[in-house]
Motif scaffolding. Structure first.
Motif, PDB file in Angstrom:
ATOM      1  N   ASP A   1      45.665  31.209  48.315  1.00 16.46           N
ATOM      2  CA  ASP A   1      44.602  30.738  47.431  1.00 16.46           C
ATOM      3  C   ASP A   1      43.914  29.510  48.019  1.00 16.46           C
ATOM      4  N   PHE A   2      44.698  28.576  48.535  1.00 23.99           N
ATOM      5  CA  PHE A   2      44.154  27.351  49.104  1.00 23.99           C
ATOM      6  C   PHE A   2      43.233  27.665  50.293  1.00 23.99           C
ATOM      7  N   ALA A   3      43.690  28.506  51.190  1.00 29.70           N
ATOM      8  CA  ALA A   3      42.889  28.836  52.373  1.00 29.70           C
ATOM      9  C   ALA A   3      41.582  29.517  51.980  1.00 29.70           C
ATOM     10  N   TYR A   4      41.649  30.449  51.037  1.00 33.08           N
ATOM     11  CA  TYR A   4      40.452  31.191  50.639  1.00 33.08           C
ATOM     12  C   TYR A   4      39.411  30.273  50.014  1.00 33.08           C
ATOM     13  N   TRP A   5      39.809  29.476  49.028  1.00 30.67           N
ATOM     14  CA  TRP A   5      38.836  28.692  48.279  1.00 30.67           C
ATOM     15  C   TRP A   5      38.332  27.487  49.059  1.00 30.67           C
ATOM     16  N   MET A   6      39.159  26.907  49.911  1.00 26.85           N
ATOM     17  CA  MET A   6      38.676  25.795  50.728  1.00 26.85           C
ATOM     18  C   MET A   6      37.678  26.294  51.771  1.00 26.85           C
TER      19      MET A   6
ATOM     20  N   THR B   1      31.768  22.621  44.283  1.00 25.71           N
ATOM     21  CA  THR B   1      32.648  21.973  43.304  1.00 25.71           C
ATOM     22  C   THR B   1      33.513  23.000  42.591  1.00 25.71           C
ATOM     23  N   GLU B   2      32.913  24.109  42.196  1.00 22.42           N
ATOM     24  CA  GLU B   2      33.684  25.162  41.518  1.00 22.42           C
ATOM     25  C   GLU B   2      34.762  25.725  42.431  1.00 22.42           C
ATOM     26  N   SER B   3      34.450  25.912  43.704  1.00 23.80           N
ATOM     27  CA  SER B   3      35.440  26.422  44.657  1.00 23.80           C
ATOM     28  C   SER B   3      36.600  25.446  44.831  1.00 23.80           C
ATOM     29  N   LEU B   4      36.285  24.156  44.885  1.00 27.53           N
ATOM     30  CA  LEU B   4      37.342  23.147  45.035  1.00 27.53           C
ATOM     31  C   LEU B   4      38.248  23.129  43.809  1.00 27.53           C
ATOM     32  N   TYR B   5      37.652  23.209  42.626  1.00 24.60           N
ATOM     33  CA  TYR B   5      38.482  23.260  41.417  1.00 24.60           C
ATOM     34  C   TYR B   5      39.306  24.550  41.377  1.00 24.60           C
ATOM     35  N   ALA B   6      38.747  25.648  41.865  1.00 23.12           N
ATOM     36  CA  ALA B   6      39.517  26.900  41.915  1.00 23.12           C
ATOM     37  C   ALA B   6      40.738  26.734  42.806  1.00 23.12           C
ATOM     38  N   ALA B   7      40.560  26.109  43.971  1.00 20.67           N
ATOM     39  CA  ALA B   7      41.692  25.866  44.867  1.00 20.67           C
ATOM     40  C   ALA B   7      42.763  25.058  44.161  1.00 20.67           C
ATOM     41  N   VAL B   8      42.354  23.995  43.489  1.00 21.10           N
ATOM     42  CA  VAL B   8      43.309  23.116  42.803  1.00 21.10           C
ATOM     43  C   VAL B   8      44.062  23.873  41.714  1.00 21.10           C
ATOM     44  N   LEU B   9      43.325  24.547  40.848  1.00 27.55           N
ATOM     45  CA  LEU B   9      43.948  25.223  39.706  1.00 27.55           C
ATOM     46  C   LEU B   9      44.896  26.326  40.159  1.00 27.55           C
ATOM     47  N   LEU B  10      44.500  27.075  41.186  1.00 26.94           N
ATOM     48  CA  LEU B  10      45.340  28.179  41.640  1.00 26.94           C
ATOM     49  C   LEU B  10      46.572  27.688  42.399  1.00 26.94           C
ATOM     50  N   VAL B  11      46.427  26.632  43.178  1.00 30.68           N
ATOM     51  CA  VAL B  11      47.592  26.083  43.885  1.00 30.68           C
ATOM     52  C   VAL B  11      48.593  25.495  42.890  1.00 30.68           C
ATOM     53  N   PHE B  12      48.081  24.748  41.922  1.00 26.50           N
ATOM     54  CA  PHE B  12      48.972  24.064  40.988  1.00 26.50           C
ATOM     55  C   PHE B  12      49.538  24.989  39.911  1.00 26.50           C
ATOM     56  N   SER B  13      48.770  26.006  39.496  1.00 21.20           N
ATOM     57  CA  SER B  13      49.228  26.816  38.361  1.00 21.20           C
ATOM     58  C   SER B  13      49.046  28.316  38.535  1.00 21.20           C
ATOM     59  N   ARG B  14      48.351  28.754  39.588  1.00 18.43           N
ATOM     60  CA  ARG B  14      47.984  30.156  39.800  1.00 18.43           C
ATOM     61  C   ARG B  14      47.181  30.717  38.629  1.00 18.43           C
ATOM     62  N   TYR B  15      46.421  29.841  37.980  1.00 19.56           N
ATOM     63  CA  TYR B  15      45.592  30.277  36.854  1.00 19.56           C
ATOM     64  C   TYR B  15      44.262  29.536  36.895  1.00 19.56           C
ATOM     65  N   LYS B  16      43.173  30.317  36.841  1.00 20.72           N
ATOM     66  CA  LYS B  16      41.831  29.737  36.719  1.00 20.72           C
ATOM     67  C   LYS B  16      41.095  30.485  35.630  1.00 20.72           C
ATOM     68  N   GLN B  17      40.644  29.743  34.650  1.00 16.51           N
ATOM     69  CA  GLN B  17      39.883  30.333  33.560  1.00 16.51           C
ATOM     70  C   GLN B  17      38.565  30.886  34.082  1.00 16.51           C
ATOM     71  N   SER B  18      38.085  31.966  33.488  1.00 15.15           N
ATOM     72  CA  SER B  18      36.819  32.578  33.907  1.00 15.15           C
ATOM     73  C   SER B  18      35.653  31.789  33.323  1.00 15.15           C
ATOM     74  N   THR B  19      35.315  30.693  33.981  1.00 14.91           N
ATOM     75  CA  THR B  19      34.195  29.870  33.547  1.00 14.91           C
ATOM     76  C   THR B  19      33.571  29.203  34.766  1.00 14.91           C
ATOM     77  N   HIS B  20      32.270  28.906  34.661  1.00 14.29           N
ATOM     78  CA  HIS B  20      31.576  28.164  35.708  1.00 14.29           C
ATOM     79  C   HIS B  20      31.330  26.722  35.276  1.00 14.29           C
TER      80      HIS B  20
END
Length: 200
Positions: A67-72, A102-121
């Motif tokens: 997840d980290f590699a993809y979103w970064m 910014t959205e991609s960076l938050y996606a990396a954070v949320l998925l690394v820390f919790s493996r969950y990202k809400q479907s929102t922009h």
């Protein structure tokens, strides 16, 4: 309250029982952790949570690394497009691209820390969720002054308004200030996500 004295945001996430049970059966550890550590406030007795599939630390680490590699990489490739838009004085597209970084960076954070990202922009929602996992992410966008809040609102609205509303306006100075904050978010995401991955 974090060590710096800032209040950690609290967010409400709602899903139906079928959604949660599917995630539990897939070993989605965000929901597994909630089932293990959460406090049940009300039980009608009509529903039952599935038993979570347990992932090993090695499996969790592998998923976080992917997840980290993809979103970064997405953030960095969009960053190159943003730099081009700024050079061409294309500020509206620049604002949209900065939103996407910014959205991609938050996606990396949320998925690394919790493996969950809400479907929102919505960057405000994503930022609050990231800060709830790690309060240091509050540093990314200071909102202590009216000007800081106004600039963040320009970024937050860029997903729709910069593309579709002729009335949307943003200056080079505003974009450059926001770009510096997004760069700080990238540095935080890189450091804190790597630390989190190493902890698995």
């Amino acid at each position: 309250v974090s060590d710096s004295g800032a209040c950690t945001p609290v967010t409400v996430i709602a899903h139906d029982i079928d959604f949660v049970n599917r995630r539990l059966r897939k070993g989605q550890y965000f929901f597994s952790d909630i089932k293990k550590e959460g406090v049940l406030l009300f039980d009608s007795g009509r529903f039952q949570l599935s038993e979570p599939k347990e992932l090993t630390s090695a499996q969790r680490k592998k998923l976080a690394e992917e997840d980290f590699a993809y979103w970064m990489e997405r953030a960095d490739s969009t960053g190159r497009l943003f730099a081009y838009a700024l050079r061409e004085d294309d500020f509206r597209n620049g604002a949209f691209l900065l939103h996407q970084i910014t959205e991609s960076l938050y996606a990396a954070v949320l998925l690394v820390f919790s493996r969950y990202k809400q479907s929102t922009h919505d960057l405000e929602t994503l930022g609050k969720q990231a800060a709830a996992l790690e309060p240091k992410f509050l540093e990314a966008f200071p909102l202590g002054t009216p000007e800081e809040r106004r600039c963040f609102e320009l970024l937050r609205k860029a997903y729709v308004d910069a593309r579709y509303k002729p009335s949307y306006r943003i200056t080079r100075e505003e974009l450059e200030w926001l770009a510096a904050r997004v760069q700080h978010l990238r540095e935080l995401a890189d450091r804190l996500c790597r630390e989190r991955i190493a902890s698995f």
